[in-house]
Motif scaffolding. Sequence first.
Motif, short mmCIF file in Angstrom:
data_model
loop_
_atom_site.label_atom_id
_atom_site.label_comp_id
_atom_site.label_asym_id
_atom_site.label_seq_id
_atom_site.Cartn_x
_atom_site.Cartn_y
_atom_site.Cartn_z
N VAL A 43 0.81 -1.12 -0.10
CA VAL A 43 0.09 -0.02 0.02
C VAL A 43 1.07 1.22 -0.02
N ARG A 44 0.51 2.17 -1.04
CA ARG A 44 1.39 3.31 -1.24
C ARG A 44 0.70 4.52 -0.45
N TYR A 45 1.56 5.37 0.29
CA TYR A 45 0.75 6.73 0.67
C TYR A 45 0.86 7.70 -0.53
N ARG A 46 -0.40 8.30 -0.85
CA ARG A 46 -0.37 9.12 -1.91
C ARG A 46 -0.81 10.47 -1.35
N PRO A 47 0.05 11.45 -1.77
CA PRO A 47 -0.30 12.79 -1.32
C PRO A 47 -1.64 13.38 -1.42
N LEU A 48 -2.26 13.00 -2.57
CA LEU A 48 -3.65 13.56 -2.65
C LEU A 48 -4.67 12.75 -2.31
N TRP A 49 -4.45 11.89 -1.29
CA TRP A 49 -5.48 10.96 -0.74
C TRP A 49 -6.80 11.60 -0.16
N ASP A 50 -6.59 12.82 0.45
CA ASP A 50 -7.78 13.61 0.99
C ASP A 50 -8.35 14.24 0.19
N SER A 51 -7.96 14.59 -1.20
CA SER A 51 -8.51 15.70 -1.95
C SER A 51 -9.97 15.13 -2.22
N PRO A 52 -10.83 16.24 -2.37
CA PRO A 52 -12.26 15.50 -2.42
C PRO A 52 -12.71 15.24 -4.00
N ASP A 86 -19.37 1.27 -21.84
CA ASP A 86 -20.12 2.15 -21.19
C ASP A 86 -19.62 2.84 -20.04
N PRO A 87 -18.27 3.66 -20.33
CA PRO A 87 -17.50 4.37 -19.31
C PRO A 87 -18.25 5.51 -18.92
N VAL A 88 -18.53 5.79 -17.47
CA VAL A 88 -19.24 6.90 -16.95
C VAL A 88 -18.21 7.61 -15.91
N ARG A 89 -18.34 8.88 -16.35
CA ARG A 89 -17.67 9.95 -15.29
C ARG A 89 -18.30 9.68 -13.91
N LEU A 90 -17.38 9.64 -12.69
CA LEU A 90 -17.78 9.77 -11.43
C LEU A 90 -17.50 11.00 -11.00
N GLY A 91 -16.56 11.79 -11.44
CA GLY A 91 -16.14 13.07 -10.90
C GLY A 91 -14.47 13.29 -11.17
N TRP A 92 -13.99 14.06 -10.45
CA TRP A 92 -12.43 14.40 -10.60
C TRP A 92 -11.87 14.91 -9.44
N VAL A 93 -10.58 14.80 -9.26
CA VAL A 93 -9.62 15.40 -8.20
C VAL A 93 -8.82 16.37 -8.80
N LEU A 94 -8.88 17.56 -8.08
CA LEU A 94 -7.86 18.68 -8.36
C LEU A 94 -6.42 18.15 -8.31
N ASP A 95 -5.52 18.59 -8.98
CA ASP A 95 -3.89 18.39 -8.89
C ASP A 95 -3.67 19.78 -9.04
N GLU A 96 -3.17 20.40 -7.92
CA GLU A 96 -2.90 21.87 -8.05
C GLU A 96 -1.71 22.24 -8.98
N THR A 97 -0.67 21.08 -8.60
CA THR A 97 0.64 21.50 -9.18
C THR A 97 1.06 20.76 -10.49
N GLY A 98 0.61 19.53 -10.67
CA GLY A 98 0.88 18.77 -11.87
C GLY A 98 2.22 18.30 -11.94
N GLU A 99 2.98 18.27 -10.60
CA GLU A 99 4.48 17.99 -10.51
C GLU A 99 4.46 16.41 -11.14
N VAL A 100 3.83 15.53 -10.88
CA VAL A 100 4.28 14.35 -11.33
C VAL A 100 3.84 14.22 -12.94
N TYR A 101 3.27 15.46 -13.41
CA TYR A 101 3.55 15.45 -14.97
C TYR A 101 4.42 16.28 -15.53
N GLY A 102 5.43 16.62 -14.62
CA GLY A 102 6.43 17.69 -14.86
C GLY A 102 6.32 19.05 -14.52
N GLY A 103 5.32 19.34 -13.72
CA GLY A 103 5.00 20.53 -13.30
C GLY A 103 4.13 21.48 -14.13
N VAL A 104 3.07 20.70 -14.63
CA VAL A 104 2.34 21.47 -15.62
C VAL A 104 1.29 22.26 -15.01
N GLY A 105 1.09 22.59 -13.88
CA GLY A 105 0.26 23.36 -13.09
C GLY A 105 -1.09 22.58 -12.84
#
Length: 378
Positions: free
Chosen positions: A196-205, A276-295
């Motif tokens: 089990v890996r700790y994920r920094p965005l675990w508590d993002s709504p 039949d993929p259906v969107r449940l929602g989305w989580v905000l990543d404020e920095t995009g650091e894992v994607y090279g700091g895209v914001g």
Amino acid sequence: MTSPVSSSDHVTPRAALPAAQYAAPRHAAWLGAAAIITDEVGRVLLVHPTCRKDDSWLLPRGVVEPGEHPHITCRREITEELGLDLPLSAVLAVHSFSPHHPDLQPGTPCPGEVRFVFDGGTLTPDQAEAIRLPHEELSEYAFLESRDAVQRLRPVDGQIMLAAYRARLGNTATAHLADGRHILDVPALDRHDVHVRYRPLWDSPLNRGPVPGQLPVQQAWAWCFVPDGRVVLVADPGPRGALPMLPGGTVESTDATPEDTLHREAAEEAQLTLADPVRLGWVLDETGEVYGGVGPNARLRLAARVTAIGPAAVDPATGRPFARLLTTPTQAAALLGWGPPGARQAQLAGETARDRWGLPTARAASIEEIPAEGMRLS
């Protein structure tokens, strides 16, 4: 008439052995008890004893006193070491330790040990704040993801911890171990060294509305349901163990929609055909650091039906085959380390599968590995 007499009737009864002589050939071993206790994101609680010369850490644990049962010992030690009164819900592992094991410190007169490892449950933040250590015995405590916890434990203690924790995560039977190794069938989580890996965005709504137009979608992951209501997890192997993920991945420039990303990644990683993929929602990543700091960007969460599971194959992005696991949504949330928000998202995904596709709520069961040759879905 007299009854016939057998020769056995004339055997002289054996004299009772003296107590010391009777006890001498009996096996002697220490008896211990320990607990797996985690925080809300699945990190394991370890304590640092003041008496160990090798600076190793321990699970909360202790030695069974004369006339004491192991579960009583475990609750007593939790109270003495942590200042908490915790119920125990299961025996996760029973371990037999030989007196000649290399992890035994030189000079320790140990005749061997039988250790019971109990499930001490998950602490709330308030319970974690209430921990009080006996500083003459323990200098500190820490909640650690399982990969880091192993590094602080003696090797055999790390093997016991992982087997017990995985028995809890996988809802498998009590693990029976000898010198840190399974003596019966090795469960899927142990076979693939899943952590089990700790994920920094675990508590993002989870935002339920549409993704705002100014936010790029960088990621699309899905709760992928098979007909019995379970979901597929993939576990990416690595030098420090395999990390579980929902099928999906990074949105590429060649993907017309995030749903296209999901279909492509699910096929590449887990050989899944989805519908039949259906969107449940989305989580905000404020920095995009894992994607090279895209914001600021959005990480999309979806649900989808699995219509076919093909033979295992190498993932083209990593050059490795992923382990493919079938779990309940609740088990998946625990393995992902998403804490209470993950549990709520798992419930939402399950409700979506029931309401849209008539799928049942998955029953609690042991985690199952999808065979290498794939599965036929009814």
